[in-house]
Motif scaffolding. Sequence first.
Motif, short mmCIF file in Angstrom:
data_model
loop_
_atom_site.label_atom_id
_atom_site.label_comp_id
_atom_site.label_asym_id
_atom_site.label_seq_id
_atom_site.Cartn_x
_atom_site.Cartn_y
_atom_site.Cartn_z
N GLU A 467 0.82 -1.22 0.00
CA GLU A 467 0.00 0.00 0.00
C GLU A 467 0.86 1.27 0.00
OE1 GLU A 467 -2.70 -0.39 3.29
OE2 GLU A 467 -3.99 -1.77 2.19
N LEU A 468 1.87 1.25 -0.87
CA LEU A 468 2.76 2.39 -1.01
C LEU A 468 2.49 3.10 -2.33
CD1 LEU A 468 6.07 0.74 0.27
CD2 LEU A 468 4.70 2.49 1.46
N PRO A 469 2.79 4.40 -2.43
CA PRO A 469 2.61 5.11 -3.70
C PRO A 469 3.43 4.42 -4.80
CG PRO A 469 3.16 6.64 -1.94
CD PRO A 469 3.36 5.27 -1.39
N PHE A 470 2.85 4.27 -5.99
CA PHE A 470 3.52 3.51 -7.04
C PHE A 470 2.96 3.93 -8.39
CE2 PHE A 470 5.30 -0.63 -8.64
CZ PHE A 470 6.54 -0.52 -8.04
N VAL A 471 3.69 3.61 -9.46
CA VAL A 471 3.20 3.83 -10.82
C VAL A 471 2.97 2.46 -11.46
CG1 VAL A 471 3.67 4.78 -13.11
CG2 VAL A 471 4.44 6.01 -11.06
N TYR A 472 1.72 2.19 -11.80
CA TYR A 472 1.36 0.90 -12.41
C TYR A 472 1.15 1.07 -13.91
CZ TYR A 472 0.52 -0.42 -7.56
OH TYR A 472 0.67 -0.66 -6.22
N ARG A 473 1.27 -0.03 -14.61
CA ARG A 473 0.93 -0.08 -16.04
C ARG A 473 -0.44 -0.74 -16.13
NH1 ARG A 473 2.10 2.44 -20.85
NH2 ARG A 473 2.09 0.99 -22.61
N THR A 474 -1.46 0.00 -16.56
CA THR A 474 -2.82 -0.52 -16.54
C THR A 474 -3.40 -0.59 -17.95
OG1 THR A 474 -3.82 1.67 -16.23
CG2 THR A 474 -3.20 0.44 -14.25
N HIS A 475 -4.35 -1.50 -18.11
CA HIS A 475 -5.04 -1.68 -19.39
C HIS A 475 -6.49 -1.98 -19.08
CE1 HIS A 475 -5.51 -4.11 -23.37
NE2 HIS A 475 -5.74 -2.82 -23.56
N GLU A 476 -7.35 -1.00 -19.35
CA GLU A 476 -8.76 -1.12 -18.97
C GLU A 476 -9.50 -2.13 -19.84
OE1 GLU A 476 -10.59 2.70 -19.07
OE2 GLU A 476 -9.08 3.63 -17.79
N SER A 539 -0.62 4.65 -14.46
CA SER A 539 -1.59 5.12 -13.48
C SER A 539 -1.08 4.86 -12.07
CB SER A 539 -2.93 4.40 -13.70
OG SER A 539 -3.85 4.72 -12.67
N THR A 540 -1.55 5.67 -11.12
CA THR A 540 -1.22 5.44 -9.71
C THR A 540 -2.19 4.44 -9.07
OG1 THR A 540 -2.55 7.36 -9.08
CG2 THR A 540 -0.18 7.71 -9.40
N GLU A 541 -3.23 4.08 -9.82
CA GLU A 541 -4.20 3.10 -9.35
C GLU A 541 -3.92 1.75 -9.99
OE1 GLU A 541 -6.46 3.76 -7.00
OE2 GLU A 541 -5.71 5.83 -6.92
N CYS A 542 -3.92 0.70 -9.20
CA CYS A 542 -3.66 -0.65 -9.71
C CYS A 542 -4.98 -1.28 -10.13
CB CYS A 542 -2.96 -1.50 -8.66
SG CYS A 542 -2.48 -3.15 -9.26
N SER A 543 -5.42 -0.98 -11.36
CA SER A 543 -6.71 -1.49 -11.84
C SER A 543 -6.58 -2.72 -12.72
CB SER A 543 -7.44 -0.37 -12.61
OG SER A 543 -6.64 0.11 -13.66
N GLY A 544 -5.36 -3.26 -12.84
CA GLY A 544 -5.15 -4.49 -13.60
C GLY A 544 -4.81 -4.23 -15.06
N HIS A 545 -4.38 -5.31 -15.71
CA HIS A 545 -3.99 -5.24 -17.11
C HIS A 545 -4.81 -6.26 -17.88
CE1 HIS A 545 -1.62 -5.23 -20.77
NE2 HIS A 545 -0.87 -4.25 -20.31
N PHE A 546 -5.80 -5.77 -18.65
CA PHE A 546 -6.74 -6.65 -19.35
C PHE A 546 -6.01 -7.57 -20.32
CE2 PHE A 546 -9.40 -7.63 -23.00
CZ PHE A 546 -10.51 -8.20 -22.39
N GLY A 547 -5.16 -7.02 -21.17
CA GLY A 547 -4.51 -7.81 -22.20
C GLY A 547 -3.68 -8.96 -21.65
N TYR A 552 -1.98 -7.37 -11.28
CA TYR A 552 -0.94 -6.42 -10.89
C TYR A 552 0.10 -6.35 -12.02
CZ TYR A 552 -2.92 -8.55 -6.69
OH TYR A 552 -3.79 -9.08 -5.76
N TYR A 553 0.44 -5.15 -12.42
CA TYR A 553 1.45 -5.01 -13.47
C TYR A 553 2.07 -3.62 -13.41
CZ TYR A 553 3.92 -5.96 -17.79
OH TYR A 553 4.91 -6.19 -18.70
N CYS A 554 3.37 -3.56 -13.70
CA CYS A 554 4.09 -2.28 -13.75
C CYS A 554 5.21 -2.41 -14.76
CB CYS A 554 4.64 -1.90 -12.37
SG CYS A 554 6.03 -2.93 -11.83
N HIS A 555 5.90 -1.32 -15.03
CA HIS A 555 7.10 -1.34 -15.85
C HIS A 555 8.31 -1.10 -14.94
CE1 HIS A 555 5.28 -0.55 -20.13
NE2 HIS A 555 5.22 -1.80 -19.75
N PHE A 556 9.07 -2.18 -14.74
CA PHE A 556 10.20 -2.17 -13.81
C PHE A 556 11.52 -2.40 -14.55
CE2 PHE A 556 12.92 -5.32 -11.53
CZ PHE A 556 13.38 -4.54 -10.48
#
Length: 722
Positions: A467-476, A539-547, A552-556
């Motif tokens: 539950e820390l601030p983060f940048v996620y890669r999301t795909h609605e 996004s700062t919200e972890c809303s998932g990656h549809f594709g 949970y997904y990010c660019h690390f």
Amino acid sequence: MYEDYEKRKELVYQLICDPLYKPMKEKEIAILMQVPREDRMWLSEILMDLQIEGKIERTKRGKYQKPELLVLTGVLQCTAKGFGFVTVEDREEDIFVPEEEKHGAIHLDTVEVTVRPGGPGRRAEGSVRRVLAHEITRVVGTYHQSKKFGFVEPDNQRLTEDLYIPAECSAGAENGQKVVAEYTGYGDDRKKPQGKITQIIGRMRDPGTDILSVIYGYDLPQEFPERVLQQAERVSKPVSEADRAGRLDLRKLQTVTIDGEDAKDLDDAISLTIDEATGNYHLGVHIADVTNYVQENSALDREALTRGTSVYLTDRVIPMLPRQLSNGICSLNQGEDRLALSCLMEIDPKGTVVAHQIAETVICVDRRMTYTSVAKILEEKDEQERSLYQEFVPLFERMEILSGVLREKRSRRGAIDFDFPEAKILLDEHGKACEIVPHERNTATKIIEDFMLLANETVAEDYYWQELPFVYRTHENPDPEKIRQLAAFIANFGYGMKGIRDEVHPKELQKLLSRIAGSPEEALISRLTLRSMKRAKYSTECSGHFGLSAKYYCHFTSPIRRYPDLQIHRIIKENLRGRLNEERISHYEGILPEVAEESSRLERRAEEAERETDKMKKAEYMRRHIGEEFDGVICGMNAYGFYVELENTVEGMVHVSTLWDDHYEYDEREYVMQGLSTGRKFQLGERVRIRVLDADTKRRTIDFELAEGGNYGITDGEADCE
């Protein structure tokens, strides 16, 4: 009779819109126009037509009046044909703006527009009332010189007005040169836009001028400021004992990089061992610790944020970081100590991560490998290659096994894997496109892809639960209406999808792609499936990656070339060092939304510039092949004709006017171009033989025609037989 009707219609319209008169009933209009009672049928018809056209409206009391015009604010998106559309936030339908109603507004202007409501089957139409803000402040184009003045013809086809350049503002530009010009006035209905030349790029025949024009056109930064270069030079010191202190030392672990032959910024390395007792894999994904050299809010950091990403154009790379870093101390070069941020994962034989550790490490890459070489070892069993790298062959074989396990596990959960053909454009010594070669994914590229995906998911899940601030890669999730349209279309081919009433699961799309694999309609349905999906973003919200069907997904894994990766490395390191206190958490919560939004915007800019460069170079290449014939597949269609993609990924249009044997019309519901007399059809996914008619590097377009003796569509009867 028709002309008389149209004249009467115009008179009725002018009467109703006349400010001297209040709203009137039909009877009052008839009296004013002196229409006898027995001859009012035509008046009723005209009033109905004017309502349908949206030019007048009928009130609840039965009176006719000019419609009350809405005044809305939005962004004008112009077309090369002159007209445009205004996109208004929270309004589903765009507003059509005819060319004569733009009143001096240009592409991407924020405008105030008066809107006339649309009637049945007609979209709302608008007129620009005033321009609130200009997004475009400069233009790249070709300078044309006359005796007393000049003008710039924009490269951007959406900017349909040439820019008038007074002689004193030409900066010495010569006729035919590519230039950058700044707007000094945007013009209106009576006056052309005016500007001054700020930079001369060069002549179009000069090598590289065409690509430079794209770079300037998209406002891509090129040279690094001197203070940034100086800072890069200062921090690019060899790894010292002090740098290694406190880090996990993994230098004795067998580690390799696997990249393309011409890659110079090597930001990821792999290690992989197997526990004989448990059968579990120990996978290390080691990423260059760029944040050790790029401190927050430093000149380097601010420049990286401004660039957002590295941009890969046909013959050059515009890096996010200076080459002293990207190709030097931050590149995981063979035989050199490097600082890294490692994601160390223990994976069971079924592909589940049962334990992991994220750590600051020091590594030393044993061998720099290429995709081609590893593919030779694993796919071709090439004896010479296996002998050359014999001590690494067991490592690569372990990688291949684990990669297959991970890919299968990802497939079972529903991840969608689009495998469209890609190509690399080769240039000659004059910067001209001389060859287009296919670029195929092989076992080695899939290995790296699978391992990077796993590391990205593992890191994202770890920080989500902290539950820390983060940048996620999301795909609605896709828009349900687009999925329903896709389902209706594929039903024509005998395919269906389940459970799409409200929301489709990625597994349904994956099943569809699996069923169409190898079929004639595979390319067509794959493209339409991709178009039905939304684009990924940060996004700062972890809303998932549809594709990827991932929660949970990010660019690390690429901090050398993507700012979001660099940003989350900084957060991870502060957390590992116990410095992520309330003050720092608040700091990141404040800056990350803007970082995510700006990174998404800059990513789109880079993709558009890369796409435009490729289209330009493909057009340049096809100019050498005018008159030649090729086989291709129909990949797109509209009322003007259909697009054909060749095996080398070049795409061109067969205009409907070149289909000489019949008058063809496009059915947008069926994605079919059909002849009215012969019944011949052209369908998406159909193979055709074409001849190259023309190629225009300025417009980035290629024109085809059907070759004689090539497929000329199928008739309804032939379609039934198939």
